[in-house]
Structure formats: C-alpha cells, structure tokens
Design a protein around this motif. Structure first.
Motif, short mmCIF file in Angstrom:
data_model
loop_
_atom_site.label_atom_id
_atom_site.label_comp_id
_atom_site.label_asym_id
_atom_site.label_seq_id
_atom_site.Cartn_x
_atom_site.Cartn_y
_atom_site.Cartn_z
N ALA A 17 -4.08 10.08 -4.13
CA ALA A 17 -4.46 9.00 -3.23
C ALA A 17 -4.23 7.63 -3.86
N GLU A 18 -4.63 7.49 -5.12
CA GLU A 18 -4.47 6.21 -5.80
C GLU A 18 -3.01 5.86 -5.98
N MET A 19 -2.19 6.84 -6.38
CA MET A 19 -0.77 6.57 -6.63
C MET A 19 -0.05 6.18 -5.35
N LEU A 20 -0.33 6.87 -4.26
CA LEU A 20 0.33 6.55 -3.00
C LEU A 20 -0.10 5.18 -2.49
N ALA A 21 -1.40 4.90 -2.53
CA ALA A 21 -1.91 3.62 -2.02
C ALA A 21 -1.36 2.45 -2.81
N ALA A 22 -1.14 2.64 -4.11
CA ALA A 22 -0.67 1.55 -4.97
C ALA A 22 0.73 1.06 -4.59
N THR A 23 1.51 1.88 -3.89
CA THR A 23 2.87 1.48 -3.51
C THR A 23 2.88 0.47 -2.38
N GLY A 24 1.82 0.47 -1.56
CA GLY A 24 1.81 -0.38 -0.37
C GLY A 24 2.59 0.19 0.79
N ASP A 25 3.18 1.37 0.59
CA ASP A 25 3.99 2.00 1.64
C ASP A 25 3.21 3.05 2.43
N TYR A 26 2.03 3.41 1.94
CA TYR A 26 1.25 4.46 2.58
C TYR A 26 -0.18 3.98 2.79
N VAL A 31 -9.93 12.97 2.15
CA VAL A 31 -10.91 13.78 2.87
C VAL A 31 -11.55 14.79 1.93
N ASP A 32 -12.86 14.92 2.03
CA ASP A 32 -13.58 15.95 1.28
C ASP A 32 -14.91 16.21 2.00
N ARG A 33 -15.43 17.41 1.86
CA ARG A 33 -16.71 17.70 2.51
C ARG A 33 -17.89 17.17 1.71
N SER A 34 -17.64 16.76 0.45
CA SER A 34 -18.70 16.29 -0.43
C SER A 34 -18.70 14.77 -0.53
N ALA A 35 -19.76 14.14 -0.08
CA ALA A 35 -19.88 12.68 -0.21
C ALA A 35 -19.93 12.28 -1.68
N ALA A 36 -20.59 13.10 -2.49
CA ALA A 36 -20.69 12.81 -3.93
C ALA A 36 -19.32 12.85 -4.60
N GLN A 37 -18.49 13.81 -4.20
CA GLN A 37 -17.14 13.91 -4.76
C GLN A 37 -16.31 12.70 -4.37
N LEU A 38 -16.42 12.26 -3.14
CA LEU A 38 -15.69 11.08 -2.69
C LEU A 38 -16.15 9.83 -3.44
N ALA A 39 -17.46 9.73 -3.65
CA ALA A 39 -18.01 8.56 -4.34
C ALA A 39 -17.58 8.51 -5.80
N ALA A 40 -17.34 9.67 -6.40
CA ALA A 40 -16.98 9.74 -7.82
C ALA A 40 -15.48 9.60 -8.07
N ALA A 41 -14.70 9.42 -7.02
CA ALA A 41 -13.24 9.49 -7.15
C ALA A 41 -12.61 8.24 -7.76
N GLU A 42 -13.35 7.15 -7.94
CA GLU A 42 -12.82 5.91 -8.55
C GLU A 42 -11.57 5.42 -7.83
N LEU A 43 -11.71 5.16 -6.55
CA LEU A 43 -10.58 4.81 -5.71
C LEU A 43 -10.48 3.30 -5.48
N PRO A 44 -9.27 2.79 -5.30
CA PRO A 44 -9.13 1.38 -4.90
C PRO A 44 -9.62 1.19 -3.47
N ALA A 45 -9.91 -0.03 -3.12
CA ALA A 45 -10.46 -0.33 -1.79
C ALA A 45 -9.48 -0.01 -0.68
N THR A 46 -8.19 0.09 -1.00
CA THR A 46 -7.18 0.36 0.02
C THR A 46 -7.17 1.81 0.48
N VAL A 47 -7.88 2.70 -0.22
CA VAL A 47 -7.95 4.10 0.17
C VAL A 47 -9.19 4.32 1.02
N ALA A 48 -9.00 4.81 2.23
CA ALA A 48 -10.12 5.15 3.10
C ALA A 48 -10.64 6.54 2.73
N THR A 49 -11.91 6.79 2.94
CA THR A 49 -12.50 8.10 2.66
C THR A 49 -13.15 8.65 3.93
#
Length: 367
Positions: A17-26, A31-49
């Motif tokens: 997710a981070e690598m694709l979002a960083a290009t600006g092309d995607y 998606v994950d069933r675990s809110a805790a897993q999504l919160a721990a993913a260290e994602l840039p703001a450009t990635v929706a969860t």
C-alpha cells in the motif's frame, strides 16, 4: 489515478500500500478485518483504510465496485474468497499465494472472468519463475532447472537459525503440503522437508529442502521440456531437522494453530534479514552442454520513512511491478497470466522491479 484495493494489513500488505501510494499513480485502499492491524500499519495519509470482514456475503464485492484491481496480501486460506469477489466485480486480481490448490481455483475463475487473474506475484512463487524461465529460454534443449530461495535473518541466534519475517501461516503451509517436481521428465509430487542438500554462497553454508508452492505454474509450463525441475527453500544448516521433529515426530503438522502460536510467541521478528535467490539451469546450446546461474542477495533497507525487511521489499516489489505492467498494457487484460509470461528484462526495468536489480550479483554465461 487507478483505484486499487489491497487486502491484508500485515507486513507485506502495508508495504504494498505504501509503495503504490508513494508513486501518485494509484489511489490505494487497505482492507483488513482488524482495526488494530490497520492502525499499526504505519501508513501515509494518502492511503485509505477500510475495516471489513471479507468473508461476509457481498461485502468485498461492494468494496471492489468501480476499482481497477484487487491485490491479495491476506493469508492463503482467504485467496479463493478474494479471487471470487474479483471475478464477481469484474476487476483485475493479483495475489502472493504459494498455495497450489488456491491457484488452481484462480485459474478456473480466469476461464470465464472478464479481467486478468495473475496469481503468485511475489518472490517464490513469482520472481523466481521469471528468472528461471528467462535462463531456460537461452537453451536449445533443457536438462535441469533448479530453483532455490530463502528469506533468512542476517544474525541467527536460536536453534532454528530463523526469525519471523513473513507470514507464519504461509511458512507452515509450505512445510506441510506436497511439492511439485519434474523427475526424469515426469511431473510428480515429492514430500516437503526432504531431499536436503548443502551449498555455499559467498563463503556461507546453507541447506535447502523441498517446500510446497515455490514452482508456481512453471512445472506445468516446462513439462515435457526438461528432465529435472525442482524448487527448494534455503535455510541455515540444522533448520530442517528441527522442523521435521516438530511436524512429524510431535505431530504438529496436524495442529498448525498450535505451531503458529509457538512460533509467534517464541521466535522474534526481525528487519535485519537477507533474501537469497539462486537459480541454476543446464542444457544444450549449439550442441554443447552448458550451465547458467543467477545469484542475488537483497538486504533490508529504508523505504520512505520506514525500514522494511528484505522479504517485505522483494515480495511487495514483485506484485507492484506486475500491477504496473498490467496498468500500462504490457500484460494481457483478460485471462490467466503466468509469472513466466513476464519478461525478466521488462520486470527489472520497472520502477518497482529495480528493487531486485540494484543489489544484483548475477553470474551468467554470455547469450
């Protein structure tokens, strides 16, 4: 921008997710069933969860509506569910699975699907098949194709000489399931953890043994064209013997949940790892029996603001490169696409595929 859904917010999924979002092309939705897993993913703001139970009827199909592609970085047992949702939604499908049964189902879906189905887009299966097929294409006739891959700690410190760097479910699955191989020209199944061998690379001794799924579809592609074809996982010496004791003598192959709990409780994860890719092909060229070898080591490094392990980098780069090639029209937009259909030079020239080329230590005979 193309809208992409990545299923699975673990080590690999978050890296994708981070690598694709960083290009600006995607535009990426993780998606994950675990809110805790999504919160721990260290994602840039450009990635929706999106917190979502993909096994709920129609839930994933709704999330895929209008999207370009879905990438599965979920545990192998969810592969078919995600592929079926992609088929129902009419979006392109890519995955990382090593599970042979799941891939057979993906192939069935591709027969009637209106989009591309590209499984096994990671390291092994994945990049290893692209390399092996490239080397094999250089020969008039083939004798043997031997594929070896390992994701190892740089500094092993336990009896298993191993740390968790990848999916625990995936590791256990490939240690337990039957393995495909071509022996004396015949496609057969061989047992996992067997046919152990030792070899040295850069002065370090390793062992390698049968594991399931690493060949991908290459066995089917090269059947009738090669005398010997096999895939083995690389570990430090001693690992296979302990795993055989755990799985066979203690019966933990029948209690995988127990083994997973033991691994995740006792084996620390590490970002200080190395991925080894080692492929040797022999055959005849202009009447002469010759051999060509590809050897490559990839180490962990910083990606953006986060240090990523070598297995995260190689696996995520593999599927991202294939997505890029699909998006730019380099790969078929419908049907089942094999990894060996992808040209090695085109893969390495891709902005994501260069993750392999930058550390390349390749020994090849001149074409």
């Amino acid at each position: 921008m193309k809208n992409i859904v990545v299923v699975g917010a673990g080590k690999i999924g978050s890296t994708i997710a981070e690598m694709l979002a960083a290009t600006g092309d995607y535009h990426v939705t993780l998606v994950d069933r675990s809110a805790a897993q999504l919160a721990a993913a260290e994602l840039p703001a450009t990635v929706a969860t999106l917190e979502l139970d993909i096994e709920a009827s129609g839930a994933l199909e709704a999330a895929l509506a209008g999207k370009f592609a879905v990438l599965s970085a979920a545990p192998f047992h969810l592969t078919t569910r995600i592929a079926e949702a992609a088929a129902n939604a009419g979006v392109h499908y890519l995955d990382l699975t090593e599970d042979v049964v799941s891939t057979r189902r993906v192939k069935q879906l591709a027969l009637s699907g209106k989009s591309a189905f590209i499984p096994q887009c990671g390291l092994a299966p994945g990049f290893i098949s692209i390399v092996a097929n490239d080397l094999a294409s250089r020969f008039d006739t083939l004798e043997s194709v031997r594929m070896r891959v390992g994701a190892l700690p740089q500094y092993p410190s336990n009896a298993l000489n191993y740390n968790l760097t990848w999916s625990t479910d995936g590791v256990i699955n490939e240690y337990c399931e039957p393995c495909e191989a071509i022996v004396e020209g015949e496609l057969i199944e061989v047992p996992p953890l067997e046919e152990r061998e030792e070899f040295s690379l850069d002065g370090v001794t390793y062992e390698a043994f049968n594991t399931s799924g690493g060949l991908g579809t290459l066995a089917e592609t090269l059947k009738g064209k090669v005398r010997t074809l096999n895939y083995r996982t690389i570990r430090y010496p001693g690992h296979a013997a302990i795993m055989k004791a755990l799985l066979n003598d203690l019966g933990l192959r029948h209690r995988r949940d127990v083994l997973k709990d033991i691994f995740e409780s006792a084996l620390p994860a590490t970002l200080q790892d190395v991925v080894i890719v080692f492929v040797t092909v022999s055959g005849r060229k202009n009447g002469r029996l010759l051999q060509e070898t590809y050897a490559n080591k990839i180490y962990s490094k910083r990606v953006g603001d986060v240090v990523r392990s070598a297995i995260q980098i190689t696996t995520a780069s593999g599927i991202c490169a294939v997505l890029d090639m699909l998006a730019d029209g380099s790969l078929p937009a419908t049907g089942f696409v094999k990894q060996e259909d992808i040209a090695l030079d085109a893969f390495l020239a891709n902005r994501f595929g260069r993750a392999y080329a930058q550390h390349e230590m390749v020994s090849r005979l001149a074409s």
